[in-house]
Design a protein around this motif. Structure first.
Motif, PDB file in Angstrom:
ATOM      1  N   VAL A  67       0.837  -1.205   0.000  1.00  0.00           N
ATOM      2  CA  VAL A  67       0.000   0.000   0.000  1.00  0.00           C
ATOM      3  C   VAL A  67       0.872   1.256   0.000  1.00  0.00           C
ATOM      4  O   VAL A  67       0.592   2.212  -0.735  1.00  0.00           O
ATOM      5  CB  VAL A  67      -0.964  -0.010   1.208  1.00  0.00           C
ATOM      6  CG1 VAL A  67      -1.608   1.341   1.401  1.00  0.00           C
ATOM      7  CG2 VAL A  67      -2.018  -1.085   1.032  1.00  0.00           C
ATOM      8  N   VAL A  68       1.926   1.274   0.777  1.00  0.00           N
ATOM      9  CA  VAL A  68       2.818   2.441   0.836  1.00  0.00           C
ATOM     10  C   VAL A  68       3.518   2.649  -0.509  1.00  0.00           C
ATOM     11  O   VAL A  68       3.623   3.782  -0.993  1.00  0.00           O
ATOM     12  CB  VAL A  68       3.844   2.286   1.983  1.00  0.00           C
ATOM     13  CG1 VAL A  68       4.933   3.332   1.885  1.00  0.00           C
ATOM     14  CG2 VAL A  68       3.144   2.370   3.322  1.00  0.00           C
ATOM     15  N   ILE A  69       3.964   1.579  -1.128  1.00  0.00           N
ATOM     16  CA  ILE A  69       4.621   1.692  -2.436  1.00  0.00           C
ATOM     17  C   ILE A  69       3.641   2.203  -3.477  1.00  0.00           C
ATOM     18  O   ILE A  69       3.963   3.087  -4.270  1.00  0.00           O
ATOM     19  CB  ILE A  69       5.234   0.338  -2.853  1.00  0.00           C
ATOM     20  CG1 ILE A  69       6.441   0.031  -1.972  1.00  0.00           C
ATOM     21  CG2 ILE A  69       5.623   0.347  -4.324  1.00  0.00           C
ATOM     22  CD1 ILE A  69       6.995  -1.359  -2.154  1.00  0.00           C
ATOM     23  N   TRP A  70       2.418   1.649  -3.495  1.00  0.00           N
ATOM     24  CA  TRP A  70       1.412   2.111  -4.455  1.00  0.00           C
ATOM     25  C   TRP A  70       1.072   3.582  -4.232  1.00  0.00           C
ATOM     26  O   TRP A  70       0.964   4.355  -5.182  1.00  0.00           O
ATOM     27  CB  TRP A  70       0.140   1.264  -4.329  1.00  0.00           C
ATOM     28  CG  TRP A  70      -0.944   1.756  -5.222  1.00  0.00           C
ATOM     29  CD1 TRP A  70      -1.099   1.489  -6.545  1.00  0.00           C
ATOM     30  CD2 TRP A  70      -1.995   2.656  -4.872  1.00  0.00           C
ATOM     31  NE1 TRP A  70      -2.188   2.148  -7.030  1.00  0.00           N
ATOM     32  CE2 TRP A  70      -2.757   2.875  -6.027  1.00  0.00           C
ATOM     33  CE3 TRP A  70      -2.355   3.278  -3.694  1.00  0.00           C
ATOM     34  CZ2 TRP A  70      -3.863   3.709  -6.025  1.00  0.00           C
ATOM     35  CZ3 TRP A  70      -3.464   4.111  -3.697  1.00  0.00           C
ATOM     36  CH2 TRP A  70      -4.206   4.310  -4.862  1.00  0.00           C
ATOM     37  N   SER A 103       2.917   6.008  -2.856  1.00  0.00           N
ATOM     38  CA  SER A 103       4.003   6.909  -3.272  1.00  0.00           C
ATOM     39  C   SER A 103       4.126   6.958  -4.797  1.00  0.00           C
ATOM     40  O   SER A 103       4.379   8.018  -5.367  1.00  0.00           O
ATOM     41  CB  SER A 103       5.322   6.485  -2.642  1.00  0.00           C
ATOM     42  OG  SER A 103       5.714   5.221  -3.099  1.00  0.00           O
ATOM     43  N   TRP A 104       3.909   5.837  -5.473  1.00  0.00           N
ATOM     44  CA  TRP A 104       3.952   5.812  -6.940  1.00  0.00           C
ATOM     45  C   TRP A 104       2.814   6.655  -7.514  1.00  0.00           C
ATOM     46  O   TRP A 104       3.007   7.413  -8.462  1.00  0.00           O
ATOM     47  CB  TRP A 104       3.851   4.367  -7.427  1.00  0.00           C
ATOM     48  CG  TRP A 104       3.780   4.250  -8.911  1.00  0.00           C
ATOM     49  CD1 TRP A 104       4.807   4.375  -9.796  1.00  0.00           C
ATOM     50  CD2 TRP A 104       2.616   4.009  -9.686  1.00  0.00           C
ATOM     51  NE1 TRP A 104       4.345   4.208 -11.072  1.00  0.00           N
ATOM     52  CE2 TRP A 104       2.995   3.984 -11.026  1.00  0.00           C
ATOM     53  CE3 TRP A 104       1.287   3.800  -9.366  1.00  0.00           C
ATOM     54  CZ2 TRP A 104       2.086   3.762 -12.046  1.00  0.00           C
ATOM     55  CZ3 TRP A 104       0.385   3.579 -10.384  1.00  0.00           C
ATOM     56  CH2 TRP A 104       0.796   3.564 -11.712  1.00  0.00           C
ATOM     57  N   ASP A 105       1.622   6.549  -6.922  1.00  0.00           N
ATOM     58  CA  ASP A 105       0.471   7.299  -7.405  1.00  0.00           C
ATOM     59  C   ASP A 105       0.673   8.800  -7.222  1.00  0.00           C
ATOM     60  O   ASP A 105       0.288   9.590  -8.083  1.00  0.00           O
ATOM     61  CB  ASP A 105      -0.793   6.844  -6.668  1.00  0.00           C
ATOM     62  CG  ASP A 105      -2.042   7.457  -7.249  1.00  0.00           C
ATOM     63  OD1 ASP A 105      -2.238   7.349  -8.469  1.00  0.00           O
ATOM     64  OD2 ASP A 105      -2.814   8.056  -6.469  1.00  0.00           O
ATOM     65  N   ARG A 106       1.265   9.211  -6.128  1.00  0.00           N
ATOM     66  CA  ARG A 106       1.514  10.641  -5.902  1.00  0.00           C
ATOM     67  C   ARG A 106       2.529  11.196  -6.889  1.00  0.00           C
ATOM     68  O   ARG A 106       2.444  12.343  -7.296  1.00  0.00           O
ATOM     69  CB  ARG A 106       1.978  10.892  -4.472  1.00  0.00           C
ATOM     70  CG  ARG A 106       0.823  10.720  -3.505  1.00  0.00           C
ATOM     71  CD  ARG A 106       1.146  11.202  -2.146  1.00  0.00           C
ATOM     72  NE  ARG A 106       1.696  12.513  -2.089  1.00  0.00           N
ATOM     73  CZ  ARG A 106       1.055  13.588  -1.655  1.00  0.00           C
ATOM     74  NH1 ARG A 106      -0.188  13.491  -1.289  1.00  0.00           N
ATOM     75  NH2 ARG A 106       1.662  14.747  -1.588  1.00  0.00           N
ATOM     76  N   ARG A 107       3.504  10.420  -7.279  1.00  0.00           N
ATOM     77  CA  ARG A 107       4.479  10.884  -8.282  1.00  0.00           C
ATOM     78  C   ARG A 107       3.859  10.931  -9.664  1.00  0.00           C
ATOM     79  O   ARG A 107       4.183  11.797 -10.469  1.00  0.00           O
ATOM     80  CB  ARG A 107       5.690   9.966  -8.301  1.00  0.00           C
ATOM     81  CG  ARG A 107       6.562  10.175  -7.120  1.00  0.00           C
ATOM     82  CD  ARG A 107       7.834   9.392  -7.212  1.00  0.00           C
ATOM     83  NE  ARG A 107       8.357   9.234  -5.863  1.00  0.00           N
ATOM     84  CZ  ARG A 107       9.173   8.295  -5.499  1.00  0.00           C
ATOM     85  NH1 ARG A 107       9.579   7.401  -6.376  1.00  0.00           N
ATOM     86  NH2 ARG A 107       9.594   8.222  -4.262  1.00  0.00           N
ATOM     87  N   ARG A 108       2.976   9.996  -9.951  1.00  0.00           N
ATOM     88  CA  ARG A 108       2.346   9.934 -11.264  1.00  0.00           C
ATOM     89  C   ARG A 108       1.314  11.043 -11.433  1.00  0.00           C
ATOM     90  O   ARG A 108       1.151  11.586 -12.523  1.00  0.00           O
ATOM     91  CB  ARG A 108       1.686   8.574 -11.436  1.00  0.00           C
ATOM     92  CG  ARG A 108       1.176   8.342 -12.798  1.00  0.00           C
ATOM     93  CD  ARG A 108       0.789   6.882 -12.975  1.00  0.00           C
ATOM     94  NE  ARG A 108       0.196   6.709 -14.271  1.00  0.00           N
ATOM     95  CZ  ARG A 108      -0.914   6.052 -14.492  1.00  0.00           C
ATOM     96  NH1 ARG A 108      -1.529   5.449 -13.503  1.00  0.00           N
ATOM     97  NH2 ARG A 108      -1.397   5.948 -15.702  1.00  0.00           N
ATOM     98  N   HIS A 109       0.579  11.369 -10.363  1.00  0.00           N
ATOM     99  CA  HIS A 109      -0.459  12.395 -10.394  1.00  0.00           C
ATOM    100  C   HIS A 109      -0.199  13.410  -9.278  1.00  0.00           C
ATOM    101  O   HIS A 109      -0.836  13.352  -8.229  1.00  0.00           O
ATOM    102  CB  HIS A 109      -1.836  11.770 -10.192  1.00  0.00           C
ATOM    103  CG  HIS A 109      -2.171  10.695 -11.161  1.00  0.00           C
ATOM    104  ND1 HIS A 109      -2.444  10.954 -12.478  1.00  0.00           N
ATOM    105  CD2 HIS A 109      -2.266   9.361 -11.008  1.00  0.00           C
ATOM    106  CE1 HIS A 109      -2.697   9.815 -13.085  1.00  0.00           C
ATOM    107  NE2 HIS A 109      -2.593   8.832 -12.212  1.00  0.00           N
ATOM    108  N   PRO A 110       0.721  14.366  -9.487  1.00  0.00           N
ATOM    109  CA  PRO A 110       1.067  15.304  -8.404  1.00  0.00           C
ATOM    110  C   PRO A 110       0.004  16.373  -8.141  1.00  0.00           C
ATOM    111  O   PRO A 110       0.027  17.015  -7.112  1.00  0.00           O
ATOM    112  CB  PRO A 110       2.366  15.938  -8.880  1.00  0.00           C
ATOM    113  CG  PRO A 110       2.290  15.859 -10.359  1.00  0.00           C
ATOM    114  CD  PRO A 110       1.551  14.582 -10.661  1.00  0.00           C
TER     115      PRO A 110
END
Length: 60
Positions: free
Chosen positions: A11-14, A16-23
């Motif tokens: 969940v933490v990895i997903w 952080s990835w989502d926040r970088r993809r959609h800032p």
């Protein structure tokens, strides 16, 4: 116990990835409304939103 740690890590990895993809996210003040409603004493004024400057998006 290991499954819980693996789940939390996933969940933490997903997240952080989502926040970088959609800032950017939709502005909570104007919600990308056309005309960008601005607060006024009677609630009928239109102009640039004070929070996002009329862009309709703010950083997450």
């Amino acid at each position: 116990m290991e499954l819980i740690l693996i789940g939390i890590t996933a969940v933490v990895i997903w997240w952080s990835w989502d926040r970088r993809r959609h800032p950017l996210k939709r502005c909570p003040a104007c919600r990308r409304s056309p005309g960008r409603k601005v607060s006024a004493w009677n609630g009928s004024a239109y102009g640039a939103c004070r929070r996002c400057g009329g862009k309709g998006e703010v950083r997450r």
